[in-house]
Design an enzyme around this catalytic site. Structure first.
Site, PDB file in Angstrom:
ATOM      1  N   GLU A 138       0.791  -0.786   0.061  1.00 48.08           N
ATOM      2  CA  GLU A 138      -0.019  -0.037  -0.040  1.00 48.08           C
ATOM      3  C   GLU A 138       0.818   1.012   0.160  1.00 48.08           C
ATOM      4  O   GLU A 138       2.209   1.082   0.284  1.00 48.08           O
ATOM      5  CB  GLU A 138      -0.679   0.110   1.470  1.00 48.08           C
ATOM      6  CG  GLU A 138      -2.097  -0.963   1.059  1.00 48.08           C
ATOM      7  CD  GLU A 138      -2.816  -1.652   2.500  1.00 48.08           C
ATOM      8  OE1 GLU A 138      -3.766  -2.100   2.500  1.00 48.08           O
ATOM      9  OE2 GLU A 138      -2.276  -1.135   3.231  1.00 48.08           O
ATOM     10  N   GLU A 226      -3.968   0.655  -3.943  1.00 50.48           N
ATOM     11  CA  GLU A 226      -3.396  -0.654  -3.246  1.00 50.48           C
ATOM     12  C   GLU A 226      -3.337  -0.966  -4.613  1.00 50.48           C
ATOM     13  O   GLU A 226      -4.051  -0.610  -5.669  1.00 50.48           O
ATOM     14  CB  GLU A 226      -3.299  -1.338  -2.226  1.00 50.48           C
ATOM     15  CG  GLU A 226      -3.851  -2.757  -2.121  1.00 50.48           C
ATOM     16  CD  GLU A 226      -3.349  -3.556  -1.719  1.00 50.48           C
ATOM     17  OE1 GLU A 226      -4.624  -3.136   0.278  1.00 50.48           O
ATOM     18  OE2 GLU A 226      -4.645  -4.994  -1.462  1.00 50.48           O
ATOM     19  N   HIS A 275       1.104  -6.993   3.626  1.00 50.27           N
ATOM     20  CA  HIS A 275       0.496  -8.004   3.735  1.00 50.27           C
ATOM     21  C   HIS A 275       0.925  -9.205   3.085  1.00 50.27           C
ATOM     22  O   HIS A 275       0.460  -9.027   1.473  1.00 50.27           O
ATOM     23  CB  HIS A 275      -1.251  -8.529   4.027  1.00 50.27           C
ATOM     24  CG  HIS A 275      -1.861  -7.097   4.368  1.00 50.27           C
ATOM     25  ND1 HIS A 275      -2.932  -6.478   4.331  1.00 50.27           N
ATOM     26  CD2 HIS A 275      -2.017  -6.036   5.510  1.00 50.27           C
ATOM     27  CE1 HIS A 275      -3.342  -5.804   5.330  1.00 50.27           C
ATOM     28  NE2 HIS A 275      -2.879  -4.971   5.663  1.00 50.27           N
ATOM     29  N   ARG A 346      -9.079 -10.053  10.181  1.00 55.72           N
ATOM     30  CA  ARG A 346      -7.758  -9.780   9.897  1.00 55.72           C
ATOM     31  C   ARG A 346      -6.744  -8.742  10.846  1.00 55.72           C
ATOM     32  O   ARG A 346      -6.197  -7.463  10.286  1.00 55.72           O
ATOM     33  CB  ARG A 346      -8.327  -8.640   8.651  1.00 55.72           C
ATOM     34  CG  ARG A 346      -8.598  -9.263   7.758  1.00 55.72           C
ATOM     35  CD  ARG A 346      -9.715  -7.903   6.467  1.00 55.72           C
ATOM     36  NE  ARG A 346     -10.174  -8.632   5.484  1.00 55.72           N
ATOM     37  CZ  ARG A 346      -9.224  -8.950   4.497  1.00 55.72           C
ATOM     38  NH1 ARG A 346      -7.567  -8.761   3.865  1.00 55.72           N
ATOM     39  NH2 ARG A 346     -10.269  -9.629   2.970  1.00 55.72           N
TER      40      ARG A 346
END
Length: 477
Positions: A138, A226, A275, A346
């Site tokens: 990101e 992203e 991630h 998450r």
């Protein structure tokens, strides 16, 4: 490509400049360029740049050599040759490996060499032959940034045309559509003012051979974005992530905007993570899949998770390697600070995506890393931690599928968390790095240099400077 194919590519594409890129220890791409005829006019290409290399001053590169041992050699990898997607002058870009001119051996502090050794160690272990990585990097696309630090002042100022704080700004006219805080994920244009810019970035990536799966606006206001690449093996993905950042920054600059991969540039809204999806394969079979396992995970995958969780505090020194990283990794928010694993959850450090039951898609997602990392070192460290878990059969414990934020305080206190600062992570790395030294993947000088650099150049430099908010808190005491 092979060296002779590089020569042919240069001629067929009317290449005028050769650009040689390499990675410094903290993770910034460095480069220098030469006229193409320096390559094409050599009588024996195999005995020239692809064997003998090109010299450079290693003492001027962060984390490399001392002044009395500064001479280093770059040898380009012909397999990375690509028409540079950013330069206006026809330019051939190649990523280089670094060698010591005296010993003729690869340089131990070359991050790409560390990644190559990690891949070799995996194969020699017999556990698997390939590890795949899919980072979700990101970043923010901003319209203005100013910052300064001196003996008597220190400040930063950033701005974005789509920042929620600008709904009242006189723009003659102000057309309003600006994503609210934490609501950037992900309304269509005109709220998303960066659709075409991100599409241009994606198309530029395609020219460089990077396969992109999706792009979108991210949660934060102020231009958070992203772009997700298709997974690839360790070294290849390290190469691609460097090109990814290079393209993002330069396409934004072309449009008079600026991109930053700083994890937490905005206070009060989401930070930028990376991630990272990971899986191990052997003979074309995904070793992380088991139709009878929890979340379709195999015992091998669970041991890998056990290694990641066991070594997570030390891993953060490479995966979240800046003081700013820990402005994002704050307990009580959406940041994945909890050292547990879970399907779909998450808020856990490790999430098992459940989008598809296909054996080929089974993977784990390690969520604490951020895009300020040196990808070669971060991916290599993740692999070594996971392999240590497999080799020592480290039990990750039971999954936690509850809403962590709704747990009773006494239960929540029992959940271990990532370190709360870069200093804590560096201290953890100092105590726990034997798993990184296996197979000579990370050498002691890499660990020692990384720790010293982070303490002296970053932790101490930030700690010794007054923070602007301290004036708000303490000036009138």
């Amino acid at each position: 490509m092979k060296p002779d194919e590089v020569l042919q590519f240069i001629k067929e594409n009317n290449i005028e400049i050769i650009d040689l890129k390499f990675n410094d220890l903290p993770g910034l791409w460095q480069h220098f360029s030469m006229p193409a005829e320096e390559l094409t006019e050599m009588d024996d290409l195999m005995d020239s740049i692809f064997v003998e290399g090109v010299g450079f001053d290693g003492s001027s590169i962060r984390g490399f050599q001392k002044i009395n041992e500064s001479d280093m050699i770059l040898i380009p990898d012909p397999n990375t040759a690509v028409l540079d997607p950013v330069c206006q002058v026809p330019t051939l870009s190649m990523i280089c490996d670094i060698f010591d001119p005296m010993t003729k051996k690869p340089y131990t502090r070359d991050p790409r060499y560390v990644a190559k050794k990690a891949e070799d160690y995996l194969k020699k272990s017999g556990i698997a032959d390939t590890s795949y990585y899919g980072p979700e990097a990101e970043f923010f696309i901003l319209d203005d940034v100013r910052f300064a630090q001196n003996q008597h002042y220190g400040y930063y100022f950033i701005d974005s045309n789509e920042g929620a704080w600008n709904t009242g700004r006189e723009e003659n006219p102000n057309l309003g559509y600006k994503p609210r805080y934490k609501e950037g994920y992900f309304p269509v244009p005109p709220h998303d003012s960066l659709q075409d810019l991100r599409s241009e970035i994606v198309l530029t990536m395609k020219k460089a051979g990077i396969k992109v799966e999706v792009h979108h606006h991210e949660v934060a206001t102020g231009g958070q974005a992203e772009i997700d690449m298709k997974f690839d093996s360790l070294v290849n993905m390290g190469d691609k992530l460097m090109m990814y950042k290079y393209i993002v920054k330069n396409v934004c600059r072309k449009h008079n905007k600026v991109a930053t991969f700083m994890p937490k540039p905005l206070f009060g809204d989401n930070g930028s993570g990376m991630h990272t999806h990971i899986s191990l394969w052997k003979d074309g079979v995904n070793l992380f899949y088991d139709p009878k396992g929890y979340a379709l995970l195999s015992q091998t995958a669970l041991y890998f998770i056990g290694g990641l969780l066991r070594h997570a505090p030390a891993l953060m020194a490479f995966c979240a390697p800046t003081t700013n990283s820990y402005k994002r990794l704050v307990p009580g928010y959406e940041a994945p600070v909890n050292l547990v694993y879970s399907q779909r959850n998450r808020s856990a450090a490790i999430r098992i995506p459940m989008y598809s039951p296909s054996p080929k898609s089974k993977r784990i997602e390690f969520r604490p890393p951020d895009p300020s990392c040196n990808a070669y070192l971060a991916f290599a460290a993740m692999l070594m931690a996971g392999l240590d878990g497999i080799e020592n059969r480290i039990d990750p414990g039971q999954p936690l599928d509850k809403d962590i934020y709704e747990l009773p305080p006494e239960e929540a206190r029992e959940i271990p968390q990532v370190p709360g600062s870069l200093e804590e992570s560096i201290n953890a790395l100092e105590k726990d790095h034997a798993f990184l030294l296996k197979g000579d993947v990370f050498t002691p000088d890499v660990i020692e240099t990384w720790i010293d650099y982070k303490r002296e150049k970053e932790i101490d430099e930030v700690r010794t400077r007054p923070h602007p908010y301290e004036f708000y808190l303490y000036f009138d005491i």
